[in-house]
Each structure stands twice: as structure tokens, then as C-alpha cells.
Design a protein around this motif. Structure first.
Motif, PDB file in Angstrom:
ATOM      1  N   THR A  99      -8.565  10.336 114.244  1.00  0.00           N
ATOM      2  CA  THR A  99      -8.973  10.046 115.626  1.00  0.00           C
ATOM      3  C   THR A  99     -10.468   9.754 115.721  1.00  0.00           C
ATOM      4  O   THR A  99     -10.989   9.561 116.822  1.00  0.00           O
ATOM      5  N   GLU A 100     -11.166   9.729 114.584  1.00  0.00           N
ATOM      6  CA  GLU A 100     -12.585   9.399 114.582  1.00  0.00           C
ATOM      7  C   GLU A 100     -12.772   7.963 115.081  1.00  0.00           C
ATOM      8  O   GLU A 100     -11.935   7.102 114.800  1.00  0.00           O
ATOM      9  N   TYR A 101     -13.856   7.701 115.789  1.00  0.00           N
ATOM     10  CA  TYR A 101     -14.009   6.370 116.383  1.00  0.00           C
ATOM     11  C   TYR A 101     -15.458   5.895 116.329  1.00  0.00           C
ATOM     12  O   TYR A 101     -16.399   6.668 116.177  1.00  0.00           O
ATOM     13  N   LYS A 102     -15.600   4.558 116.422  1.00  0.00           N
ATOM     14  CA  LYS A 102     -16.885   3.879 116.437  1.00  0.00           C
ATOM     15  C   LYS A 102     -17.741   4.210 115.217  1.00  0.00           C
ATOM     16  O   LYS A 102     -18.953   4.315 115.301  1.00  0.00           O
ATOM     17  N   ASN A 103     -17.076   4.381 114.089  1.00  0.00           N
ATOM     18  CA  ASN A 103     -17.756   4.490 112.803  1.00  0.00           C
ATOM     19  C   ASN A 103     -17.698   3.141 112.100  1.00  0.00           C
ATOM     20  O   ASN A 103     -16.665   2.470 112.108  1.00  0.00           O
ATOM     21  N   VAL A 104     -18.804   2.738 111.487  1.00  0.00           N
ATOM     22  CA  VAL A 104     -18.864   1.485 110.742  1.00  0.00           C
ATOM     23  C   VAL A 104     -18.631   1.794 109.262  1.00  0.00           C
ATOM     24  O   VAL A 104     -19.364   2.590 108.665  1.00  0.00           O
ATOM     25  N   CYS A 105     -17.609   1.180 108.690  1.00  0.00           N
ATOM     26  CA  CYS A 105     -17.292   1.354 107.270  1.00  0.00           C
ATOM     27  C   CYS A 105     -17.297  -0.037 106.653  1.00  0.00           C
ATOM     28  O   CYS A 105     -16.353  -0.812 106.825  1.00  0.00           O
ATOM     29  N   ASP A 106     -18.365  -0.376 105.931  1.00  0.00           N
ATOM     30  CA  ASP A 106     -18.587  -1.767 105.550  1.00  0.00           C
ATOM     31  C   ASP A 106     -19.127  -1.863 104.126  1.00  0.00           C
ATOM     32  O   ASP A 106     -20.111  -1.203 103.771  1.00  0.00           O
ATOM     33  N   GLY A 107     -18.479  -2.681 103.292  1.00  0.00           N
ATOM     34  CA  GLY A 107     -19.001  -2.990 101.972  1.00  0.00           C
ATOM     35  C   GLY A 107     -18.872  -1.887 100.944  1.00  0.00           C
ATOM     36  O   GLY A 107     -19.503  -1.952  99.885  1.00  0.00           O
ATOM     37  N   ASN A 108     -18.056  -0.860 101.217  1.00  0.00           N
ATOM     38  CA  ASN A 108     -17.863   0.229 100.263  1.00  0.00           C
ATOM     39  C   ASN A 108     -16.805  -0.149  99.229  1.00  0.00           C
ATOM     40  O   ASN A 108     -15.893  -0.925  99.510  1.00  0.00           O
ATOM     41  N   ILE A 109     -16.920   0.415  98.022  1.00  0.00           N
ATOM     42  CA  ILE A 109     -15.911   0.206  96.987  1.00  0.00           C
ATOM     43  C   ILE A 109     -15.467   1.562  96.438  1.00  0.00           C
ATOM     44  O   ILE A 109     -16.291   2.405  96.075  1.00  0.00           O
ATOM     45  N   VAL A 110     -14.151   1.753  96.411  1.00  0.00           N
ATOM     46  CA  VAL A 110     -13.544   2.975  95.887  1.00  0.00           C
ATOM     47  C   VAL A 110     -12.767   2.608  94.630  1.00  0.00           C
ATOM     48  O   VAL A 110     -11.999   1.641  94.624  1.00  0.00           O
ATOM     49  N   CYS A 111     -12.962   3.382  93.567  1.00  0.00           N
ATOM     50  CA  CYS A 111     -12.359   3.055  92.273  1.00  0.00           C
ATOM     51  C   CYS A 111     -11.792   4.306  91.613  1.00  0.00           C
ATOM     52  O   CYS A 111     -12.377   5.392  91.717  1.00  0.00           O
ATOM     53  N   ASP A 112     -10.651   4.150  90.939  1.00  0.00           N
ATOM     54  CA  ASP A 112     -10.065   5.214  90.120  1.00  0.00           C
ATOM     55  C   ASP A 112      -9.691   6.428  90.962  1.00  0.00           C
ATOM     56  O   ASP A 112     -10.113   7.554  90.695  1.00  0.00           O
ATOM     57  N   VAL A 113      -8.900   6.187  92.006  1.00  0.00           N
ATOM     58  CA  VAL A 113      -8.432   7.252  92.892  1.00  0.00           C
ATOM     59  C   VAL A 113      -6.920   7.340  92.781  1.00  0.00           C
ATOM     60  O   VAL A 113      -6.217   6.335  92.892  1.00  0.00           O
ATOM     61  N   TYR A 114      -6.406   8.550  92.575  1.00  0.00           N
ATOM     62  CA  TYR A 114      -4.978   8.777  92.437  1.00  0.00           C
ATOM     63  C   TYR A 114      -4.502   9.715  93.541  1.00  0.00           C
ATOM     64  O   TYR A 114      -5.277  10.492  94.095  1.00  0.00           O
ATOM     65  N   GLY A 115      -3.213   9.665  93.827  1.00  0.00           N
ATOM     66  CA  GLY A 115      -2.644  10.572  94.825  1.00  0.00           C
ATOM     67  C   GLY A 115      -1.519   9.906  95.589  1.00  0.00           C
ATOM     68  O   GLY A 115      -1.394   8.687  95.614  1.00  0.00           O
ATOM     69  N   THR A 116      -0.688  10.717  96.229  1.00  0.00           N
ATOM     70  CA  THR A 116       0.454  10.205  96.968  1.00  0.00           C
ATOM     71  C   THR A 116       0.096   9.906  98.416  1.00  0.00           C
ATOM     72  O   THR A 116       0.864   9.263  99.114  1.00  0.00           O
ATOM     73  N   GLY A 117      -1.040  10.385  98.886  1.00  0.00           N
ATOM     74  CA  GLY A 117      -1.421  10.181 100.270  1.00  0.00           C
ATOM     75  C   GLY A 117      -1.026  11.322 101.173  1.00  0.00           C
ATOM     76  O   GLY A 117      -1.363  11.332 102.357  1.00  0.00           O
ATOM     77  N   ASP A 118      -0.298  12.315 100.668  1.00  0.00           N
ATOM     78  CA  ASP A 118       0.074  13.469 101.474  1.00  0.00           C
ATOM     79  C   ASP A 118      -1.172  14.261 101.819  1.00  0.00           C
ATOM     80  O   ASP A 118      -1.882  14.756 100.961  1.00  0.00           O
ATOM     81  N   ARG A 119      -1.476  14.421 103.100  1.00  0.00           N
ATOM     82  CA  ARG A 119      -2.754  14.955 103.532  1.00  0.00           C
ATOM     83  C   ARG A 119      -3.009  16.381 103.048  1.00  0.00           C
ATOM     84  O   ARG A 119      -4.113  16.743 102.675  1.00  0.00           O
ATOM     85  N   PHE A 120      -1.997  17.227 103.090  1.00  0.00           N
ATOM     86  CA  PHE A 120      -2.247  18.642 102.875  1.00  0.00           C
ATOM     87  C   PHE A 120      -2.330  19.042 101.411  1.00  0.00           C
ATOM     88  O   PHE A 120      -3.131  19.869 101.023  1.00  0.00           O
TER      89      PHE A 120
END
Length: 277
Positions: free
Chosen positions: A253-274
Motif C-alpha cells: 500500500t506504499e505510494y508515491k515512491n519513485v523506483c527507477d533504474g535499479n537492477i536486481v540480480c541473483d534472487v531466489y524464492g517462491t514469492g510467499d511473503r511470510f
């Protein structure tokens, strides 16, 4: 806390090192817990560049070098650079970290040469006609301002948390082997390497590298975490070797944040938040 400014960045090297053990699960200590202004500014460093041509992409070649469209005059001998895995199915991991030997511009061509040979293949993608469609990026992890843990063991690692009216302005900072939160069910929560936690002020993280040097089990999560914090900027950062997410907006629910030009590499996981990141 001030470690360099935009007008007077750290030119040589400055380090903040966390050592010791977090005694209990609820302990906030062994970290930087900020409720006020925190300014860190290292020497300006181009965080990443796309490769337009590479040679030595096979293990039989003694040295790997790359031609980039970007003038990398801020890269230096000794810088650590990530060469990503370019395959769609990434099992086992074929990401490599190389050390820069030299950077030159020859007849208008920008060339980066590395000190060691490459172990894995790193081919770019081609289109349906077999023509090169795009090449991968090179990610520079080295900065003149370093915030790091002395130990790689999760319970002995530091973290940075910015809370309430904190005003973090982090530019060209290397955050290395930080964070105690993992994807284990019993993990200590909310102790991320860079954590914007329920802030009422703006924040800025620009040109930084946030990375692990080893992949532990259980895996460390998340590199940069924005939790119920708004009106911030995450720009041109490099995040490497985490589980679940490199950059996470925790509530969604975070808002009005600028996320620009970032690169994420070598990340693993199923996406389950908890449990999985």
C-alpha cells in the motif's frame, strides 16, 4: 550522522562495521537505528552498464572483457563486478563476480577488462532470426563508503532501520553482508539490510549496492525494504544475492515512491511473503 555529502563525498574509503551477536530475537541493536537525519555520500560510481559486445565468454578464454555504450570512467582497478546468469532456467547458479583490471576508451569504444578467467558461459539473447537482441548488464558492487557486518552468520549481522521522522539520504554506499531476517519460519523479522520502516519523512537511496558475498541457508531477505513509507526515491541501485526479493514494498500500500533504474540480480524464492520472501 554524516559520512560524506554531495558537496564533499568520501573520496578514499570510509567503513562502518558491525561486530558482535544479537542477544535475543527482539533486539534492535547491532545495527544503525535512525530517527533523525542520516547522510552518506560516496564517490560517484556508475552502478551498472549494458554490454554491447563481450569476448572471453567461454571458460577456455583466459580473460573476459566487455565493450559498453557507457563511459565507465568512475570504474577502477579492483572494483568487484557481477556478471549475471543469462539463462532463462538458472539451475545451478551461474552468476560470477569478477575484479576489474582496467578500463579504457579506445577510438571511442569503452572497454572493461577483468583480472581472471570466466568459469561459466554468459551469452546474450538473440531474436528469432538469430541476431543479437540484447546483452546483459555488468553490475558494479564497489563503493567508497561501506556499511558491513564483520560476520556472515545471520545472527551476527548488522542492519539499518530508518523509523518515524528519520531522513536517510544514502548515495553511492555499499551495504555488504547485512540483515538478520531470513526466510525461515522462526527468523527475526524486520532486520533488513536497508529498511524504511513506517517513516513520516522522505527518503533517498541512490547509486548504492546492497549485496551478500555468500548464499546461506536459510536465505537472507530482502535487500531494500520499504514498509509503510512513502514519497521516497530508490534510483540506480544494484541489489545482489538475496531470497524472495531484492527490493520489497512490504505492505503493498506504499505510494508515491519513485523506483527507477535499479537492477536486481541473483534472487531466489517462491514469492510467499511470510516464509519465502
Amino acid at each position: 550522522l554524516v559520512v560524506g555529502t554531495a558537496a564533499a563525498p568520501v573520496i578514499a574509503k570510509a567503513e562502518i562495521v558491525f561486530s558482535g551477536t544479537a542477544a535475543s530475537e527482539g533486539e534492535w541493536g547491532l545495527g544503525l537505528i535512525a530517527f533523525g537525519k542520516v547522510t552518506m555520500h560516496g564517490t560517484v560510481k556508475t552502478p551498472h552498464s549494458r554490454v554491447v559486445y563481450g569476448a572471453g565468454t567461454e571458460s577456455s578464454d583466459p580473460v573476459w572483457w566487455a565493450v559498453t555504450p557507457t563511459l565507465l570512467d568512475t570504474w577502477e582497478s579492483g572494483d568487484k563486478v557481477v556478471l549475471p546468469d543469462t539463462r532463462v532456467i538458472k539451475t545451478p547458479d551461474e552468476v560470477e563476480v569478477l575484479e576489474v583490471d582496467y578500463v579504457i576508451t579506445l577510438d571511442g569504444t569503452h572497454i572493461v577488462a577483468f583480472k581472471s578467467n570466466v568459469v561459466k558461459d554468459h551469452f546474450g539473447y538473440t531474436d528469432s532470426d538469430g541476431a543479437p537482441a540484447w546483452e546483459h548488464h555488468l553490475l558494479n558492487l564497489t563503493r567508497s563508503v561501506v556499511v558491513r557486518s564483520e560476520s556472515t552468520a545471520h545472527l551476527n549481522r548488522g542492519h539499518m532501520a530508518f523509523l518515524d521522522f528519520a531522513e536517510p539520504d544514502l548515495r553511492y554506499v555499499e551495504v555488504r553482508v547485512m540483515g538478520r531476517t531470513t526466510n525461515a519460519a522462526c527468523a527475526q523479522i524486520g532486520r533488513y539490510p536497508v529498511h524504511m520502516h513506517k517513516m513520516a519523512a522522505v527518503f533517498n537511496v541512490e547509486g548504492c549496492s546492497v549485496h551478500n558475498t555468500v548464499r546461506n541457508s536459510p536465505g537472507a531477505k530482502w535487500g531494500i525494504t520499504v514498509h509503510n513509507s512513502n514519497f521516497g526515491t530508490l534510483k540506480n541501485n544494484v541489489v545482489h544475492k538475496f531470497d524472495g526479493a531484492g527490493i520489497a514494498f512490504e505492505d503493498g500500500t506504499e505510494y508515491k515512491n519513485v523506483c527507477d533504474g535499479n537492477i536486481v540480480c541473483d534472487v531466489y524464492g517462491t514469492g510467499d511473503r511470510f516464509n519465502k520472501g
